[in-house]
Design a protein around this motif. Structure first.
Motif, PDB file in Angstrom:
ATOM      1  N   ALA A  12       0.833  -1.213   0.000  1.00  0.00           N
ATOM      2  CA  ALA A  12       0.000   0.000   0.000  1.00  0.00           C
ATOM      3  C   ALA A  12       0.864   1.259   0.000  1.00  0.00           C
ATOM      4  O   ALA A  12       0.571   2.238  -0.706  1.00  0.00           O
ATOM      5  CB  ALA A  12      -0.926  -0.014   1.214  1.00  0.00           C
ATOM      6  N   ILE A  13       1.929   1.254   0.783  1.00  0.00           N
ATOM      7  CA  ILE A  13       2.843   2.401   0.811  1.00  0.00           C
ATOM      8  C   ILE A  13       3.504   2.586  -0.549  1.00  0.00           C
ATOM      9  O   ILE A  13       3.657   3.718  -1.034  1.00  0.00           O
ATOM     10  CB  ILE A  13       3.894   2.218   1.928  1.00  0.00           C
ATOM     11  CG1 ILE A  13       3.212   2.334   3.301  1.00  0.00           C
ATOM     12  CG2 ILE A  13       5.013   3.246   1.803  1.00  0.00           C
ATOM     13  CD1 ILE A  13       4.096   1.969   4.471  1.00  0.00           C
ATOM     14  N   GLU A  19       1.969   6.828  -6.750  1.00  0.00           N
ATOM     15  CA  GLU A  19       0.996   7.840  -7.172  1.00  0.00           C
ATOM     16  C   GLU A  19       1.637   9.218  -7.219  1.00  0.00           C
ATOM     17  O   GLU A  19       1.398   9.991  -8.158  1.00  0.00           O
ATOM     18  CB  GLU A  19      -0.201   7.832  -6.213  1.00  0.00           C
ATOM     19  CG  GLU A  19      -1.420   8.588  -6.717  1.00  0.00           C
ATOM     20  CD  GLU A  19      -1.339  10.084  -6.512  1.00  0.00           C
ATOM     21  OE1 GLU A  19      -2.059  10.822  -7.209  1.00  0.00           O
ATOM     22  OE2 GLU A  19      -0.532  10.529  -5.661  1.00  0.00           O
ATOM     23  N   VAL A  20       2.469   9.530  -6.236  1.00  0.00           N
ATOM     24  CA  VAL A  20       3.172  10.814  -6.238  1.00  0.00           C
ATOM     25  C   VAL A  20       4.116  10.891  -7.425  1.00  0.00           C
ATOM     26  O   VAL A  20       4.169  11.892  -8.144  1.00  0.00           O
ATOM     27  CB  VAL A  20       3.947  11.010  -4.917  1.00  0.00           C
ATOM     28  CG1 VAL A  20       4.823  12.256  -5.002  1.00  0.00           C
ATOM     29  CG2 VAL A  20       2.977  11.138  -3.750  1.00  0.00           C
ATOM     30  N   ALA A  62      -4.834  14.420   2.346  1.00  0.00           N
ATOM     31  CA  ALA A  62      -5.346  13.055   2.251  1.00  0.00           C
ATOM     32  C   ALA A  62      -4.203  12.054   2.089  1.00  0.00           C
ATOM     33  O   ALA A  62      -4.193  10.992   2.722  1.00  0.00           O
ATOM     34  CB  ALA A  62      -6.323  12.939   1.084  1.00  0.00           C
ATOM     35  N   HIS A  63      -3.243  12.377   1.252  1.00  0.00           N
ATOM     36  CA  HIS A  63      -2.081  11.506   1.076  1.00  0.00           C
ATOM     37  C   HIS A  63      -1.348  11.318   2.401  1.00  0.00           C
ATOM     38  O   HIS A  63      -0.987  10.190   2.776  1.00  0.00           O
ATOM     39  CB  HIS A  63      -1.138  12.096   0.023  1.00  0.00           C
ATOM     40  CG  HIS A  63       0.043  11.246  -0.297  1.00  0.00           C
ATOM     41  ND1 HIS A  63       1.199  11.259   0.455  1.00  0.00           N
ATOM     42  CD2 HIS A  63       0.248  10.334  -1.291  1.00  0.00           C
ATOM     43  CE1 HIS A  63       2.068  10.418  -0.057  1.00  0.00           C
ATOM     44  NE2 HIS A  63       1.521   9.833  -1.121  1.00  0.00           N
ATOM     45  N   SER A  64      -1.139  12.398   3.137  1.00  0.00           N
ATOM     46  CA  SER A  64      -0.424  12.328   4.415  1.00  0.00           C
ATOM     47  C   SER A  64      -1.205  11.531   5.452  1.00  0.00           C
ATOM     48  O   SER A  64      -0.629  10.755   6.221  1.00  0.00           O
ATOM     49  CB  SER A  64      -0.143  13.742   4.936  1.00  0.00           C
ATOM     50  OG  SER A  64       0.733  14.437   4.086  1.00  0.00           O
ATOM     51  N   LEU A  99      -7.497   3.720  -4.551  1.00  0.00           N
ATOM     52  CA  LEU A  99      -6.169   3.288  -4.968  1.00  0.00           C
ATOM     53  C   LEU A  99      -5.697   2.087  -4.145  1.00  0.00           C
ATOM     54  O   LEU A  99      -5.050   1.173  -4.666  1.00  0.00           O
ATOM     55  CB  LEU A  99      -5.182   4.452  -4.821  1.00  0.00           C
ATOM     56  CG  LEU A  99      -3.724   4.200  -5.202  1.00  0.00           C
ATOM     57  CD1 LEU A  99      -3.595   4.029  -6.710  1.00  0.00           C
ATOM     58  CD2 LEU A  99      -2.839   5.341  -4.719  1.00  0.00           C
ATOM     59  N   LEU A 100      -6.060   2.080  -2.852  1.00  0.00           N
ATOM     60  CA  LEU A 100      -5.640   1.004  -1.952  1.00  0.00           C
ATOM     61  C   LEU A 100      -6.661  -0.125  -1.860  1.00  0.00           C
ATOM     62  O   LEU A 100      -6.452  -1.096  -1.133  1.00  0.00           O
ATOM     63  CB  LEU A 100      -5.376   1.569  -0.552  1.00  0.00           C
ATOM     64  CG  LEU A 100      -4.329   2.679  -0.451  1.00  0.00           C
ATOM     65  CD1 LEU A 100      -4.117   3.076   0.999  1.00  0.00           C
ATOM     66  CD2 LEU A 100      -3.012   2.254  -1.089  1.00  0.00           C
ATOM     67  N   GLY A 101      -7.782   0.027  -2.554  1.00  0.00           N
ATOM     68  CA  GLY A 101      -8.806  -1.011  -2.534  1.00  0.00           C
ATOM     69  C   GLY A 101      -9.615  -1.050  -1.256  1.00  0.00           C
ATOM     70  O   GLY A 101     -10.148  -2.098  -0.884  1.00  0.00           O
ATOM     71  N   LEU A 102      -9.763   0.105  -0.586  1.00  0.00           N
ATOM     72  CA  LEU A 102     -10.484   0.188   0.683  1.00  0.00           C
ATOM     73  C   LEU A 102     -11.822   0.895   0.511  1.00  0.00           C
ATOM     74  O   LEU A 102     -11.942   1.830  -0.301  1.00  0.00           O
ATOM     75  CB  LEU A 102      -9.650   0.942   1.724  1.00  0.00           C
ATOM     76  CG  LEU A 102      -8.275   0.357   2.051  1.00  0.00           C
ATOM     77  CD1 LEU A 102      -7.543   1.256   3.041  1.00  0.00           C
ATOM     78  CD2 LEU A 102      -8.402  -1.067   2.591  1.00  0.00           C
TER      79      LEU A 102
END
Length: 360
Positions: A12-13, A19-20, A62-64, A99-102
């Motif tokens: 996930a990380i 993405e960045v 949100a990213h953070s 993006l993480l499937g959550l």
């Protein structure tokens, strides 16, 4: 931590990092210059956060928040994320959750613009509308307390999850100004929703030992301006009519000690300024950008009166396409009793004379 969960967090990380990198051309959003008279010797820059993939400043937050939750081990492949939001943060969080499937649930005031609700759902999120804006926190917290759920809690964590020393919006501003005529701005002007942006910028200016001052602009009825003036965190305000900034309570991430000034801005002034920005530059932005511009003009007028030169930086927080049915709609504005004319005249007079006559 089970091995499979550890592996999922690692992957996930990697996805967040990728993405960045994938949007590296936008990783540093541009500084756009607002045209002021050259003889003033003052440059006004607007850092355009609307070019992020989710269209707003909240993409950074949100990213953070997601990265912080991952490295803390708070999430696994089956976690449902929940957030209390006025819209833009939830849009960005829904993007990263997908993006993480959550799964992701946004608890939002019922007054949130339909375009923001549509974006949350477009990114796979679910919206829970709450009639009382003051009740969104408790509703999100209750959901997050369930087994298998996690409350991201931007209002508590915004000032914690961002590294104020480097790789943040403040360091980017100074890097981008390095080759400009006035590389160390006199003022950086931002609104406060969570308070996280002003906390990051204020901490950074202290850490780097610059003379730059931080001003927070606050819409009508919000708790922040009074709390700062009275040095009291227990102030209660009302729900903001300028989406994305202003709060009915002083949020935990609002750090008054790193702020040099708070300017209260009338809501009609915010709306007039966002429209004025579009008229002068062709940039269509949201209401909070109008609040920023209204405050920046006041500070520039003060600099001119004191014979000062230099630079001022503020933010384009999001794009105006989210507000076509509200702030950009003449009928919507009229129905709510906003009188934009005196504020528009004040803005025009400022560009001509350098004088900003603050309304009594």
């Amino acid at each position: 931590m089970p091995t499979d969960t550890h592996m999922w967090i690692t992957e996930a990380i990697k996805k967040l990092d990728a993405e960045v990198g994938r949007h590296a051309e936008r990783a540093e959003t541009p500084l756009r210059r607002f045209p002021l008279p050259a003889e003033w010797g003052i440059d006004l820059y607007l850092k355009d956060e609307s070019v992020h993939p989710t269209g707003s400043l909240k993409h950074r937050l949100a990213h953070s928040l997601l990265m912080f939750a991952l490295v803390n081990g708070d999430l696994d492949a089956n976690t449902t994320l929940v957030e209390a939001s006025s819209g833009s943060t939830a849009v960005s969080e829904a993007y990263f959750a997908r993006l993480l499937g959550l799964d992701f649930v946004a608890v939002v005031p019922a007054t949130t613009s339909p375009s923001k609700l549509a974006l949350i759902e477009q990114y796979g999120g679910t919206c829970l509308l709450i009639a009382d804006p003051n009740a969104v926190y408790a509703a999100a917290e209750r959901l997050g307390a369930q087994a298998g759920w996690f409350y991201l809690d931007q209002f508590t964590n915004a000032s914690v999850v961002t590294d104020w020393r480097c790789n943040n919006i403040a360091s980017a501003i100074f890097d981008q100004l390095a080759s400009e005529a006035h590389p160390e701005p006199r003022w950086i002007v931002v609104g406060a929703g969570t308070g996280g942006t002003s906390a990051t910028i204020g901490r950074y200016t202290h850490y780097t030992k610059t003379a730059t001052k931080v001003a927070v602009v606050d819409p009508e009825g919000s708790a922040f301006a009074r709390a700062w003036a009275e040095n009291c965190r227990h102030v209660i305000g009302c729900a903001s009519r300028i989406e994305g900034i202003g709060r009915p309570r002083v949020e935990p991430s609002f750090i008054p000690a790193v702020i040099d000034e708070v300017l209260a801005v009338p809501d009609a002034g915010s709306i007039a300024a966002m429209r004025f920005l579009a008229d002068v530059t062709g940039i269509n932005a949201g209401g909070s950008t109008g609040t920023n511009l209204y405050g920046a003009f006041q500070l520039i007028a003060r600099m001119l009166a004191a014979g000062e030169t230099g630079s001022v930086v503020t933010l384009i927080c999001d794009g105006g396409e989210r507000y076509l049915d509200s702030y950009y709609s003449d009928s919507w504005v009229a129905e709510r009793g906003f009188d934009l004319a005196p504020h528009t005249a004040r803005l025009r007079e400022f560009l001509q004379s350098g004088i900003f006559a603050v309304a009594a």
